[in-house]
Write an enzyme that holds these catalytic residues in place. Structure first.
Site, mmCIF file in Angstrom:
data_model
loop_
_atom_site.group_PDB
_atom_site.id
_atom_site.type_symbol
_atom_site.label_atom_id
_atom_site.label_comp_id
_atom_site.label_asym_id
_atom_site.label_seq_id
_atom_site.Cartn_x
_atom_site.Cartn_y
_atom_site.Cartn_z
ATOM 1 N N HIS A 113 4.129 1.413 2.396
ATOM 2 C CA HIS A 113 4.001 0.191 3.201
ATOM 3 C C HIS A 113 4.292 -1.022 2.314
ATOM 4 O O HIS A 113 3.384 -1.559 1.676
ATOM 5 C CB HIS A 113 2.572 0.027 3.742
ATOM 6 C CG HIS A 113 2.112 1.052 4.710
ATOM 7 N ND1 HIS A 113 2.196 0.885 6.069
ATOM 8 C CD2 HIS A 113 1.506 2.250 4.520
ATOM 9 C CE1 HIS A 113 1.666 1.931 6.688
ATOM 10 N NE2 HIS A 113 1.253 2.779 5.765
ATOM 11 N N ASP A 115 0.418 5.021 0.727
ATOM 12 C CA ASP A 115 -0.458 6.077 1.217
ATOM 13 C C ASP A 115 0.034 7.424 0.699
ATOM 14 O O ASP A 115 0.961 8.019 1.251
ATOM 15 C CB ASP A 115 -0.487 6.087 2.746
ATOM 16 C CG ASP A 115 -1.225 4.890 3.310
ATOM 17 O OD1 ASP A 115 -2.236 4.493 2.703
ATOM 18 O OD2 ASP A 115 -0.797 4.348 4.338
ATOM 19 N N GLU A 122 0.850 -1.195 0.000
ATOM 20 C CA GLU A 122 0.000 0.000 0.000
ATOM 21 C C GLU A 122 0.883 1.242 0.000
ATOM 22 O O GLU A 122 1.831 1.342 0.776
ATOM 23 C CB GLU A 122 -0.879 -0.038 1.248
ATOM 24 C CG GLU A 122 -1.663 1.204 1.556
ATOM 25 C CD GLU A 122 -2.378 1.091 2.886
ATOM 26 O OE1 GLU A 122 -3.047 2.070 3.271
ATOM 27 O OE2 GLU A 122 -2.258 0.045 3.558
ATOM 28 N N GLU A 126 -2.939 10.837 3.734
ATOM 29 C CA GLU A 126 -3.821 10.564 4.863
ATOM 30 C C GLU A 126 -3.882 11.865 5.647
ATOM 31 O O GLU A 126 -2.847 12.348 6.139
ATOM 32 C CB GLU A 126 -3.281 9.428 5.714
ATOM 33 C CG GLU A 126 -3.300 8.113 4.965
ATOM 34 C CD GLU A 126 -3.137 6.937 5.902
ATOM 35 O OE1 GLU A 126 -4.157 6.299 6.219
ATOM 36 O OE2 GLU A 126 -2.004 6.677 6.314
#
Length: 456
Positions: free
Chosen positions: A245, A231, A229, A234
């Site tokens: 990640h 990101d 993932e 956020e």
């Protein structure tokens, strides 16, 4: 990132597999993007969005009886995961009326936090970008930049308006798992680095084994669904972070044990790096960079630009750096510099930065164990775009915008992540006090480095 999906309404047709319902027509809202080769040289792509399957009404295939109600499975229809997938269908969605998902203008998507409707209320949502009716739009981010506009002025502490990429299957897992008959058209196949165990259907089977309720409308089962993932964003109006990640796997993978899922005391043994290597300006020492009236002024819209730099500046090279900057009122704003003892001044993510940051904060460097930016880069070749708004039943969003851990000393490096009160993000508080919160994403672009934005 510490994500717990806020499962929305569950309402409540015999063939083999997780079925696609026919009681509500599925019409994907339009969200066109642009693909750019140089500044001002962009081509429009007619993409749409689809609601995640976890939010959808799940009912028996031959009627209106719920397969899932509140936080519990229908024991008659769902005595086990395979039978449940054969007996149950996920149906089409009323995007605006039930979920508060609207497209206020061409190329814009607005996600409301709490939406009152005839069945009660829906909390949060998650959608994926589609190319056509049956497939997600895949992105190769290597040697590219990804840009979008965002308005978080109506997104207070405790909420997360998230834009990120997950290494999902293009068809939602339909071709890999014979039990999945719904596919990407109905938002199936979700995965992320938290290996979420609250996903109702994984690999074409219902996640009924070991299922237990965690709150009034959500639960967790034995299995989780894992994948790398990225990101991109956020954030709320008071805090933001971007975080890669990586995982040990390079496609959506069902974890089948506490160790694989990184559950409980196994956080640093799982398939994925749940912590990631985050760049949060506040956490890294600049407490006046992001927020209302600050350098990046969250009281009004701005542009977020993220660049994925490879070692040889090609689309097949190894990922070596992730850069961030902003554009607001025609001015390019470089990302903030780190101001933390033990971390060299920098404003981008590299393996060296991650090593120094983890050491300075006393954090476990599972990011390095899993493969760091090199592993992340391999996953970036085939990613699905996710846009969402959510509140956090696991940690009240403190890991993003407050002190975390909550009993930690905020003067200790890495503990203070934002100015928000620790209780602001408790779901019972934020849902009661800010039901009208929302986030708007617009002007999504992907293209060559320095091609997707202009500045005065």
């Amino acid at each position: 990132m510490y994500r717990q999906v806020a499962t929305a309404l569950s309402f409540t047709s015999l063939v083999l597999g997780q079925q696609a319902g026919t009681l509500t027509e599925e019409i994907h809202p339009s969200l066109p993007i642009e693909v750019c080769t140089a500044p001002g040289s962009c081509t429009k792509e007619d993409t749409t969005v689809v609601l995640d399957a976890n939010w959808r009404w799940t009912h028996v295939t031959d009627g209106y009886t719920n397969c899932y109600t509140g936080n519990a499975w229908n024991e008659t229809a769902c005595p086990d995961g395979v039978t449940c997938a054969a007996n149950c269908a996920i149906d089409g969605a009323d995007y605006e009326g039930t979920y508060g998902i609207t497209t206020p203008s061409d190329g814009a998507l607005k996600l409301n936090f709490v939406t009152k409707n005839q069945n009660g209320q829906n909390v949060g949502s998650r959608v994926y970008l589609m190319k056509g009716d049956d497939k997600y739009r895949l992105f190769n981010l290597l040697n590219k930049e990804f840009t979008f506009d965002v308005d978080v002025s109506n997104l207070p502490c405790g909420l997360n308006g998230a834009v990120y990429f997950s290494e999902m299957d293009e068809d939602g897992g339909m071709s890999r798992f014979e039990g999945n008959k719904a596919g990407a058209k109905y938002g199936t196949g979700y995965c992320d680095s938290q290996c979420p165990q609250d996903i109702k259907f994984i690999n074409g089977e219902a996640n009924t084994e070991g299922w237990g309720g965690t709150d009034g409308n959500s639960g967790t089962g034995k299995y989780g669904t894992c994948c790398a993932e990225m990101d991109i964003w956020e954030a709320n109006s008071d805090a933001t972070a971007y975080t890669p990640h990586p995982c040990k796997v390079n496609e959506q993978t069902r974890c089948e044990s506490e160790e694989e899922c990184g559950a409980g005391d196994n956080r640093y043994a799982g398939l994925c790096d749940k912590d990631g290597c985050d760049f949060n300006s506040f956490r890294l020492g600049n407490k006046e960079f992001y927020g209302p009236g600050m350098t990046v002024d969250t009281s009004k819209p701005f542009t977020v630009v993220t660049q994925f730099i490879t070692d040889d500046n090609t689309d097949t090279g190894a990922l070596k750096e992730i850069r961030r900057f902003y554009v607001q009122d025609g001015t390019v704003i470089p990302n903030s510099q780190t101001v933390i003892e033990g971390v060299d001044p920098t404003n981008s993510i590299t393996d060296e930065f991650c090593e120094q940051q983890k050491t300075a904060f006393g954090d476990t460097n599972y990011f390095k164990t899993v493969g760091g930016l090199s592993a992340m880069g391999k996953s970036l070749e085939k990613m699905v775009l996710v846009l969402s708004v959510w509140d956090d039943h696991a940690a009240a969003m403190n890991w993003l915008d407050s002190n975390y851990p909550t009993d930690g000393d905020p003067s200790k490096p890495g503990v203070a992540r934002g100015r928000c009160d620790a209780e602001a993000g408790l779901p019972e508080n934020v849902e009661a006090e800010h039901p009208d919160a929302s986030v708007t994403y617009s002007n999504i672009k992907i293209g060559a480095i320095n091609s997707t934005f202009t500045a005065a």
